[in-house]
Design an enzyme around this catalytic site. Sequence first.
Site, short mmCIF file in Angstrom:
data_model
loop_
_atom_site.label_atom_id
_atom_site.label_comp_id
_atom_site.label_asym_id
_atom_site.label_seq_id
_atom_site.Cartn_x
_atom_site.Cartn_y
_atom_site.Cartn_z
N GLN A 116 -4.27 -2.18 -1.36
CA GLN A 116 -5.11 -1.82 -0.21
C GLN A 116 -4.76 -0.45 0.33
O GLN A 116 -3.58 -0.14 0.54
CB GLN A 116 -4.90 -2.83 0.92
CG GLN A 116 -5.48 -4.19 0.68
CD GLN A 116 -4.82 -5.21 1.60
OE1 GLN A 116 -3.87 -5.88 1.22
NE2 GLN A 116 -5.31 -5.32 2.82
N ARG A 130 -8.33 -7.12 1.60
CA ARG A 130 -8.01 -7.59 0.24
C ARG A 130 -9.30 -7.77 -0.56
O ARG A 130 -9.35 -7.48 -1.75
CB ARG A 130 -7.24 -8.90 0.29
CG ARG A 130 -5.84 -8.76 0.87
CD ARG A 130 -5.16 -10.09 1.00
NE ARG A 130 -3.82 -9.97 1.58
CZ ARG A 130 -3.58 -9.94 2.89
NH1 ARG A 130 -4.57 -10.03 3.75
NH2 ARG A 130 -2.34 -9.82 3.34
N THR A 138 3.70 -18.08 4.51
CA THR A 138 4.62 -19.10 5.04
C THR A 138 5.93 -18.45 5.49
O THR A 138 6.45 -18.75 6.56
CB THR A 138 4.89 -20.17 3.95
OG1 THR A 138 3.64 -20.76 3.58
CG2 THR A 138 5.83 -21.25 4.44
N ALA A 145 -0.12 -11.76 -8.83
CA ALA A 145 0.13 -11.15 -7.51
C ALA A 145 -1.09 -10.38 -7.04
O ALA A 145 -1.33 -10.25 -5.83
CB ALA A 145 1.32 -10.20 -7.59
N HIS A 161 -4.96 -16.75 1.01
CA HIS A 161 -3.94 -15.76 1.39
C HIS A 161 -4.61 -14.64 2.18
O HIS A 161 -5.57 -14.05 1.70
CB HIS A 161 -3.29 -15.19 0.12
CG HIS A 161 -2.49 -13.95 0.37
ND1 HIS A 161 -1.41 -13.91 1.21
CD2 HIS A 161 -2.62 -12.68 -0.12
CE1 HIS A 161 -0.90 -12.69 1.22
NE2 HIS A 161 -1.62 -11.93 0.43
N ASN A 173 -4.32 -8.74 -5.69
CA ASN A 173 -5.25 -9.20 -4.64
C ASN A 173 -6.71 -8.92 -4.98
O ASN A 173 -6.98 -7.98 -5.72
CB ASN A 173 -4.90 -8.48 -3.32
CG ASN A 173 -3.85 -9.24 -2.53
OD1 ASN A 173 -3.88 -10.47 -2.49
ND2 ASN A 173 -2.95 -8.50 -1.89
P1 NAD Z 1 0.51 0.03 -7.44
O1 NAD Z 1 -0.67 0.93 -7.41
O2 NAD Z 1 1.82 0.53 -6.94
O3 NAD Z 1 0.75 -0.50 -8.93
C1 NAD Z 1 -0.27 -0.98 -9.72
C2 NAD Z 1 0.14 -0.73 -11.14
O4 NAD Z 1 -0.85 -1.32 -11.98
C3 NAD Z 1 0.19 0.78 -11.50
O5 NAD Z 1 1.45 1.07 -12.08
C4 NAD Z 1 -0.94 0.96 -12.50
O6 NAD Z 1 -0.68 1.94 -13.48
C5 NAD Z 1 -1.02 -0.45 -13.11
N1 NAD Z 1 -2.30 -0.75 -13.75
C6 NAD Z 1 -3.55 -0.48 -13.30
N2 NAD Z 1 -4.46 -0.93 -14.20
C7 NAD Z 1 -3.77 -1.49 -15.21
C8 NAD Z 1 -4.14 -2.15 -16.42
N3 NAD Z 1 -5.41 -2.30 -16.76
N4 NAD Z 1 -3.16 -2.60 -17.22
C9 NAD Z 1 -1.85 -2.44 -16.89
N5 NAD Z 1 -1.45 -1.85 -15.76
C10 NAD Z 1 -2.39 -1.38 -14.94
O7 NAD Z 1 0.09 -1.31 -6.64
P2 NAD Z 1 1.09 -2.37 -5.99
O8 NAD Z 1 1.38 -1.94 -4.61
O9 NAD Z 1 2.18 -2.66 -6.94
O10 NAD Z 1 0.11 -3.62 -5.88
C11 NAD Z 1 -0.32 -4.30 -7.04
C12 NAD Z 1 -1.26 -5.43 -6.64
O11 NAD Z 1 -0.52 -6.44 -5.93
C13 NAD Z 1 -2.39 -5.00 -5.69
O12 NAD Z 1 -3.59 -5.65 -6.03
C14 NAD Z 1 -1.90 -5.47 -4.34
O13 NAD Z 1 -2.95 -5.68 -3.42
C15 NAD Z 1 -1.23 -6.76 -4.75
N6 NAD Z 1 -0.32 -7.32 -3.75
C16 NAD Z 1 -0.38 -8.66 -3.56
C17 NAD Z 1 0.42 -9.25 -2.62
C18 NAD Z 1 0.30 -10.74 -2.40
O14 NAD Z 1 0.84 -11.28 -1.43
N7 NAD Z 1 -0.37 -11.46 -3.29
C19 NAD Z 1 1.32 -8.47 -1.88
C20 NAD Z 1 1.40 -7.11 -2.15
C21 NAD Z 1 0.56 -6.53 -3.09
#
Ligand code: NAD
Length: 300
Positions: free
Chosen positions: A82, A88, A149, A118, A175, A120
């Site tokens: 985000q 999200r 939680t 993970a 979430h 979103n």
């Molecule tokens: P980020 O931008 O730091 O990292 C994303 C990575 O994915 C990058 O290294 C990018 O090169 C790679 N990537 C993109 N497309 C790809 C593909 N097709 N194949 C392989 N790798 C690829 O992002 P982040 O901060 O690490 O967040 C990652 C995801 O996790 C986001 O969607 C974020 O919203 C989500 N997230 C979820 C939670 C949760 O509670 N579920 C919490 C935090 C972040």
Amino acid sequence: MKKVAIVGLGNVGIAYLNNLITEKNLVNEIVLIDTNENKLEGELLDIKDSLSVINSSINIYIGDYKDTKNADILVIAAGKNQDIGESRLDLLEVNKTIVKSITEKAILSGFNGIFIIATNPVDIMSYVVYKASNMSPNKVIGAGTILDTCRLKNLIKEKLNVSTNDININVIGEHGDNIVVLWSKGFVNMIPIDSLFTLDEKILMEENVKTRATKIINKKGYTNEGISLSLLEITKAILNNENKVLNISTYLDEIYIGMPAIINIDGVKGIVNIDYTEDEKRKLSSSINKTRKVIEDMEV
Ligand code: NAD
């Protein structure tokens, strides 16, 4: 000993990797996959230094989907996070394409382990993996509301000045914006949580849980610490065959949603049966309906 594949080594993937390597005797092989090869090479050199510091012999390498074939777990942390002001759900279209293609490549390469997601919006992305993989739903696990939680436990701890070990509370549902707090089932040690807070205090805490990610993103640009340890909890529950109850995103009535589920070596063993209050039932059904609407309007 076990093998984990991590796809997406950004803020979340790297934090998870950092935590994973400090667990003794959990995994002996980790394959890293990301489209940003330069960053991946830098991260590998850096993490090898960490291995040396902790005297670990885990085999970590940059790989391809063929290397997921014999992995026990594949963690998907790839995709867009985000930006300030984004929800999200704003990530849905871009991340759906990424997550679907990762899933298809892993399955084509013979991956037959357990997916942990993970990316979103995590409930929707877990559904995308389930659909695109054609796997049994017990092998597709989203991070769900584990983090929500923990965020609530943290707020309760700060208010009451008690150990989080003594706080038993569950946040379920979608979430993020549509969480459901099971106040009626919460305890601090043996005292019902419901009796410790006024309705206004509970509403305020729920709001604080919902807005916590935004607060963190506004300050540091992303969230990664809590989620990476939540992913580790799921990993340990699977690889150690713990039969542990975690509020993960799991399959329920043809969607994915945060529910308390028992996790072991086979993935999700089952959802815990709960005797909801009328208020909890109404809120959960609203959360489920909102998620269902997004899934129904989406093509996988
Ligand atoms: P980020 O931008 O730091 O990292 C994303 C990575 O994915 C990058 O290294 C990018 O090169 C790679 N990537 C993109 N497309 C790809 C593909 N097709 N194949 C392989 N790798 C690829 O992002 P982040 O901060 O690490 O967040 C990652 C995801 O996790 C986001 O969607 C974020 O919203 C989500 N997230 C979820 C939670 C949760 O509670 N579920 C919490 C935090 C972040």
